[in-house]
Design an enzyme around this catalytic site. Structure first.
Site, PDB file in Angstrom:
ATOM      1  N   GLY A  41       0.787  -1.239   0.000  1.00 31.50           N
ATOM      2  CA  GLY A  41       0.000   0.000   0.000  1.00 31.50           C
ATOM      3  C   GLY A  41       0.811   1.277   0.000  1.00 31.50           C
ATOM      4  O   GLY A  41       0.254   2.361  -0.161  1.00 31.50           O
ATOM      5  N   GLY A 148       7.433   5.883  -5.857  1.00 25.80           N
ATOM      6  CA  GLY A 148       6.901   6.979  -5.051  1.00 25.80           C
ATOM      7  C   GLY A 148       7.911   8.036  -4.646  1.00 25.80           C
ATOM      8  O   GLY A 148       8.835   8.365  -5.398  1.00 25.80           O
ATOM      9  N   GLY A 184       6.588  24.434   7.133  1.00 27.56           N
ATOM     10  CA  GLY A 184       5.897  24.203   5.859  1.00 27.56           C
ATOM     11  C   GLY A 184       4.387  24.196   6.052  1.00 27.56           C
ATOM     12  O   GLY A 184       3.856  23.327   6.739  1.00 27.56           O
ATOM     13  N   VAL A 187       0.085  20.943   2.353  1.00 27.32           N
ATOM     14  CA  VAL A 187      -1.007  20.034   2.725  1.00 27.32           C
ATOM     15  C   VAL A 187      -0.691  19.251   4.002  1.00 27.32           C
ATOM     16  O   VAL A 187      -1.514  19.188   4.925  1.00 27.32           O
ATOM     17  CB  VAL A 187      -1.281  19.036   1.577  1.00 27.32           C
ATOM     18  CG1 VAL A 187      -2.578  18.307   1.829  1.00 27.32           C
ATOM     19  CG2 VAL A 187      -1.344  19.745   0.255  1.00 27.32           C
ATOM     20  N   ILE A 188       0.510  18.682   4.071  1.00 31.57           N
ATOM     21  CA  ILE A 188       0.841  17.863   5.245  1.00 31.57           C
ATOM     22  C   ILE A 188       0.884  18.720   6.502  1.00 31.57           C
ATOM     23  O   ILE A 188       0.324  18.351   7.547  1.00 31.57           O
ATOM     24  CB  ILE A 188       2.190  17.128   5.034  1.00 31.57           C
ATOM     25  CG1 ILE A 188       2.037  16.083   3.926  1.00 31.57           C
ATOM     26  CG2 ILE A 188       2.665  16.480   6.334  1.00 31.57           C
ATOM     27  CD1 ILE A 188       3.291  15.296   3.616  1.00 31.57           C
ATOM     28  N   LEU A 323       0.124  13.155  -6.149  1.00 26.52           N
ATOM     29  CA  LEU A 323      -1.211  12.874  -5.626  1.00 26.52           C
ATOM     30  C   LEU A 323      -1.518  11.399  -5.839  1.00 26.52           C
ATOM     31  O   LEU A 323      -1.316  10.871  -6.943  1.00 26.52           O
ATOM     32  CB  LEU A 323      -2.257  13.718  -6.367  1.00 26.52           C
ATOM     33  CG  LEU A 323      -2.157  15.237  -6.195  1.00 26.52           C
ATOM     34  CD1 LEU A 323      -3.028  15.958  -7.212  1.00 26.52           C
ATOM     35  CD2 LEU A 323      -2.566  15.626  -4.774  1.00 26.52           C
ATOM     36  N   HIS A 448     -32.268  18.452  -2.919  1.00 26.33           N
ATOM     37  CA  HIS A 448     -32.485  19.423  -1.854  1.00 26.33           C
ATOM     38  C   HIS A 448     -32.950  18.707  -0.599  1.00 26.33           C
ATOM     39  O   HIS A 448     -33.813  17.831  -0.693  1.00 26.33           O
ATOM     40  CB  HIS A 448     -33.561  20.447  -2.268  1.00 26.33           C
ATOM     41  CG  HIS A 448     -33.920  21.392  -1.166  1.00 26.33           C
ATOM     42  ND1 HIS A 448     -33.143  22.468  -0.843  1.00 26.33           N
ATOM     43  CD2 HIS A 448     -34.967  21.386  -0.290  1.00 26.33           C
ATOM     44  CE1 HIS A 448     -33.694  23.116   0.191  1.00 26.33           C
ATOM     45  NE2 HIS A 448     -34.802  22.471   0.541  1.00 26.33           N
TER      46      HIS A 448
END
Ligand code: NAD
Length: 469
Positions: A41, A148, A184, A187-188, A323, A448
């Site tokens: 994974g 990766g 930083g 996103v992380i 991503l 709705h």
């Protein structure tokens, strides 16, 4: 050498690699997937997207129980944090999903090979067993690199895995930090900063750029900054981190502020979240003749083939956004093209989501990009505060912004800051994939009461026809 010659050997079992292996097997290829870790994974399932989302959900509930339940008329009494159970739940989700990948491999006939894969050539991959160091050689017709990325280091800041850590360790703190300093505000940094802030830590983020979330649409990232600030996170923008020094149980971070003077801030934990870099260590790619660019990425052509015929690459290791969902799509397209199915990815329709609360989700061009390209555009904005479902959910913060071509009305981008933005963006991604106009979204019936109505109203607002404001 292996008894059989595989049609494809995939190196890496992250979302790019495992999905490519499964799709290749569906297409009738004989496939082996080599993974150095005992758990399948990759970063996403083990130490990335999935465990962070588990902690984001738990910490969101904790925060809601403290701050919002009473507005619903719910009095919970003495609320306590059981961090050990929260971490255990996260680990159990990871375990279920990684075992799930092993099950999918079995079901699809993908051969799992545990060990370190090294490319000898386009037709041979050597694997060193993690268990006993033994070497085996896999014979193959093609190799797919899906190894990766790993954490980018930061000069002057040495990781020690205890006080100065990466996202991997920040998913497992056994106690809530008193003061977490995050380097930083991408996103992380924002996601893990949110988790620990909600659980009670003081959180300070030091960011080099004058804004958060990198290239996100400026108006949208400014809304997120304001909201996260209100939630208690402290931001120092436009600062350059120079060093971090551990002194007993504290870390002193030295940074250069906007005035150019060196200043310090100290906390008990530091999270380094300044980006990731392609992971090709010990892979043998360069030795096998594969070209790497100056930043270590592997350039590929439209078949995802490297400069060496028969060696392919997808995911974080190739240039482009890092991503998980893009890596998956690249894996599918890469193996389909190997089989003569001439599909491609529309890179203008790739969503990106930061799972803060509320979430930040984007697809397509930002206003800044359109202005730079000289594209005439119209924009429609609609706030969640005018939506019935958002009110019922006590989640009225934020807005949907849709950008469309001023002449053709074709949707060019969408930027959402608001509840479940990561799910809402899917509708606009689909619209862009189908070449839809903003009028198409405006004319589509939306259930709705639903948050999706805010997307439709933003499309109506493009033409000054929003109905509920
Ligand atoms: P990022 O590129 O999103 O953010 C890194 C931030 O660090 C940038 O804003 C950068 O300006 C800043 N920075 C760099 N050097 C600095 C310095 N010396 N001092 C202060 N600030 C500095 O990277 P990330 O948050 O580490 O994430 C890595 C990758 O993983 C990204 O490509 C991201 O898209 C991906 N990711 C995605 C998700 C998601 O889709 N929800 C979640 C986590 C990670």
């Amino acid at each position: 050498m292996s008894d059989i010659t595989y049609d494809l050997v995939v190196i890496g079992s992250g979302p790019g690699g495992y999905i490519a292996a499964i799709r290749a097997a569906q297409l009738g290829m004989s496939v082996a997937c080599v993974e150095k870790d005992s758990s399948l994974g990759g970063t996403c399932l083990n130490v990335g997207c999935i465990p962070s989302k588990a902690l984001l959900e738990s910490s969101e509930l904790y925060s809601a129980a403290q701050k919002e339940f009473k507005r619903h008329g719910l009095l919970v009494g003495d609320l306590k944090l059981d961090l050990a159970t929260m971490l255990k739940r996260k680990d159990s989700i990871v375990s279920q999903l990684t075992k799930g990948v092993a099950g999918l491999f079995k079901k699809n006939g993908v051969v799992r090979v545990e060990g370190w894969g090294r490319i000898v050539s386009a037709t041979e991959v050597e694997v060193r067993s993690a268990a006993n160091g033994a070497l085996t050689s896999l014979s193959t017709k093609r190799v797919l690199i899906a190894t990766g990325s790993s954490v980018s280091p930061l000069r002057g800041v040495e990781l020690d895995g205890q006080r100065i850590v990466t996202s991997t360790e920040a998913l497992c703190f056994e106690t809530v930090p008193e003061h977490l300093i995050v380097i930083g505000a991408g996103v992380i940094g924002l996601e893990l900063g949110s988790v620990w802030a909600r659980l009670g830590a003081k959180v300070t983020l030091l960011e080099y750029l004058p804004h958060i979330l990198g290239n996100t649409d400026a108006e949208t990232s400014a809304l997120a900054l304001k909201s996260l600030g209100r939630q208690g996170m402290q931001f120092m923008l436009g600062v350059k981190v120079l060093s971090a020094t551990v002194l007993d149980d504290k870390v002193v971070v030295t940074y250069e502020g906007t005035s150019g003077v060196a200043e310090t801030v100290s906390g008990d934990r530091v999270l380094v979240a300044v980006g990731r870099r392609p992971y090709t260590q010990g892979l043998g790619a360069a030795e096998a003749g594969v070209t790497l660019d100056a930043r270590g990425f592997i350039p590929v052509d439209h078949d995802y083939q490297t400069n060496v015929p028969g060696i392919y690459a997808i995911g974080d290791v190739i240039p482009g956004p890092m991503l998980a969902h893009l890596a998956e799509d690249e894996g599918v397209v890469c193996v389909e093209r190997m089989n003569g199915i001439k599909v491609h990815i529309n890179t203008d329709a790739i969503p990106a989501v930061a799972y803060t609360w509320p979430e930040v989700a984007s697809v397509g061009a930002t206003e800044e990009e359109l202005a730079k390209r000289g594209v005439a555009y119209k924009k429609g904005i609609f706030p969640f505060v005018a939506n019935g479902r958002a009110k019922a959910l006590l989640a009225t913060e934020g807005q949907v912004k849709i950008l469309a071509d001023a002449v053709t009305d074709r949707v060019l981008g969408c930027h959402i800051f608001g509840p479940r933005a990561g799910d809402l963006i899917g509708e606009v991604v689909m619209a862009m994939e189908m070449g839809a106009s903003s009028e198409d979204i405006a004319r589509t019936c939306h259930a709705h009461p639903g948050l999706g109505e805010v997307v439709r109203e933003a499309a109506l607002a493009l033409d000054g026809r929003a109905l509920n404001i």
